[in-house]
Structure formats: C-alpha cells, structure tokens
Write a protein that holds these residues in place. Structure first.
Motif, PDB file in Angstrom:
ATOM      1  N   LYS A  74      -8.031   9.983  -7.517  1.00 21.22           N
ATOM      2  CA  LYS A  74      -7.227   9.333  -8.541  1.00 21.22           C
ATOM      3  C   LYS A  74      -7.338   7.817  -8.418  1.00 21.22           C
ATOM      4  N   MET A  75      -6.776   7.127  -9.382  1.00 20.34           N
ATOM      5  CA  MET A  75      -6.851   5.673  -9.430  1.00 20.34           C
ATOM      6  C   MET A  75      -6.166   5.049  -8.214  1.00 20.34           C
ATOM      7  N   ASN A  76      -5.000   5.580  -7.864  1.00 17.97           N
ATOM      8  CA  ASN A  76      -4.260   5.025  -6.735  1.00 17.97           C
ATOM      9  C   ASN A  76      -5.033   5.274  -5.446  1.00 17.97           C
ATOM     10  N   ARG A  77      -5.349   4.225  -4.710  1.00 14.94           N
ATOM     11  CA  ARG A  77      -6.185   4.363  -3.531  1.00 14.94           C
ATOM     12  C   ARG A  77      -5.520   5.182  -2.441  1.00 14.94           C
ATOM     13  N   ASP A  78      -4.209   5.285  -2.488  1.00 17.26           N
ATOM     14  CA  ASP A  78      -3.517   6.063  -1.469  1.00 17.26           C
ATOM     15  C   ASP A  78      -3.340   7.512  -1.873  1.00 17.26           C
ATOM     16  N   ASP A  79      -3.778   7.888  -3.063  1.00 23.38           N
ATOM     17  CA  ASP A  79      -3.811   9.299  -3.441  1.00 23.38           C
ATOM     18  C   ASP A  79      -5.083   9.905  -2.879  1.00 23.38           C
ATOM     19  N   LYS A  80      -4.919  10.930  -2.060  1.00 20.48           N
ATOM     20  CA  LYS A  80      -6.068  11.449  -1.323  1.00 20.48           C
ATOM     21  C   LYS A  80      -6.983  12.276  -2.208  1.00 20.48           C
TER      22      LYS A  80
END
Lengths: 113, 112
Positions: free
Chosen positions: A94-100
């Motif tokens: 996903k766009m959020n870098r902290d979404d694995k």
C-alpha cells in the motif's frame, strides 16, 4: 483488511504450454504489486514489480498485468519449461510505507517434461 | 541473493538456549524485515525496522527480539528457543517500505 488470493493452489501443465496464474486482492488502494518465485528449500526471488500507475511489466517469457479496479493481477508464462516449476507468490503493497506487504498463499506450479 | 545475506544458513539448537540470526545488506535500504515460513501458514512477519534503532513488532513477535545498530545489520534473537520456533527464517529489505522487497536465502533453524 487486505486479502490476497491465488487460485489455483496447484497446477500441472505439459512443457511448452502457455499458462496464466491468477492473483486477486480485496482492497484496490494498492501502491505496488510484486510477483515472486520460490523454489523448494530456497528463498523468494522477485520476478516482476508493477507500480500502481502501470498496467503491465515484462521480463523475458514472463508478463504480469495489473487491473486495480477489478482487484486482479495475472502472471503469464510463455512456452513453459520444467525449470519453471516452483511456487509463485503475489504480494501487494500500500501507499503507506508502514503498511506491510501482504502475500497470497501461492500457486505451486509443476511443468511436466 | 545479491545485496542481502543471512547467517547462519542452518542451525540446530537446544530448547531453552538463546539464538541470534543475522541479516546483512549492502543496499543501504532503510527498511528491513524478519519473517518465518511454516507449512500451512505462509510467510508471517516477526519484526521489522524502519531505520537504525527504529523497530516494531509484527504479527508473531512473542519470544523474539530484534536490534538494528547499523543500517546494514538487523539481528533477530530468540530469547529462549522452543520447539515451536523451528522454522525457516527469512530476512527482507526494501528501500521505501512500499516499493518492493528483496529476500535473503533464509536460515533453517531446528530447535531440539
């Protein structure tokens, strides 16, 4: 919650055939999709990375497509060879870098000589 | 795999002993991850790091700890190994976390 499904779980085809592996995902808000190959007892090898702005990527006999709106990706293998036998995994980011990264469970491919 | 190495490749240890696995990268990637792979469960995230000394838990973090004192090294420690931790452990790296992952060749750990 994002879910990634790969069908079929296993596939056997004669050598020389063209084949398609399928990957579907439930949340279309993905950033990238990555296809991996894993040989028995080995690590994951990245095959193709498709960014969300792209519709397909090609490498040799492999072509991966991405249709975000329908939540689907396909991996096309042309002129299959026994050496293509392996488990193929797709994964979405996903766009959020902290979404694995979320993996499918893979398709185990066996090419019959 | 180019740019990422795991050590040791194989290890057998006894229940109750501490074990440390090492992941070393030469790509200068910011993100590093530890996974375990077991039949029927696929890949499960243990811990990850988003920078030096910045780490967080994954979905199966109990019994594991990590440290990252340098960009290139990410250590996974089993504080007191149990038979349920017998598995294949993979390290992965990513430049941005959402771009693409590169995996190491894995460490096969057996706890007896």
């Amino acid at each position: 919650k994002q879910e990634v499904t790969q069908i079929p779980a296993a596939l056997s085809v004669p050598e020389g055939e063209n084949l398609v592996l399928n990957c579907s995902f439930t949340d279309s808000a993905i950033y990238n999709l990555q296809w991996f190959r894993q040989d028995p007892g080995k690590g994951l090898t990245s095959l193709l990375l498709i960014q969300s702005s792209q519709r397909e990527q090609t490498s040799g006999r492999l072509n991966a497509s991405l249709d975000k709106s329908s939540g689907r990706s396909t991996l096309y293998i042309a002129a299959s060879q026994p050496g293509d036998s392996a488990t193929y995994l797709c994964a979405v980011l996903k766009m959020n870098r902290d979404d694995k990264i979320i993996f499918g469970k893979g398709t185990r491919l066996h090419i019959l000589p | 795999d180019a740019g990422i190495t795991q050590s040791p490749r194989h290890k057998v240890t006894e229940t109750g002993t501490p074990v440390t696995l090492r992941c070393h990268q030469t790509e200068n990637h910011r993100y590093m991850y530890w996974y375990r792979q077991d039949p029927g469960h696929g890949l499960r995230l243990i811990h990850y790091s988003y920078g030096v000394k910045d780490t967080d838990k994954g979905e199966v973090s109990d019994g594991y700890s990590v440290s990252r004192s340098k960009t290139e090294d990410f250590l996974l420690t089993l504080e007191s190994a149990t038979s349920s931790q017998t598995s294949v452990y993979f390290c992965a790296i990513s430049p941005k976390g959402n771009y693409g992952y590169t995996f190491g060749s894995g460490t096969r750990l057996t706890v007896v």
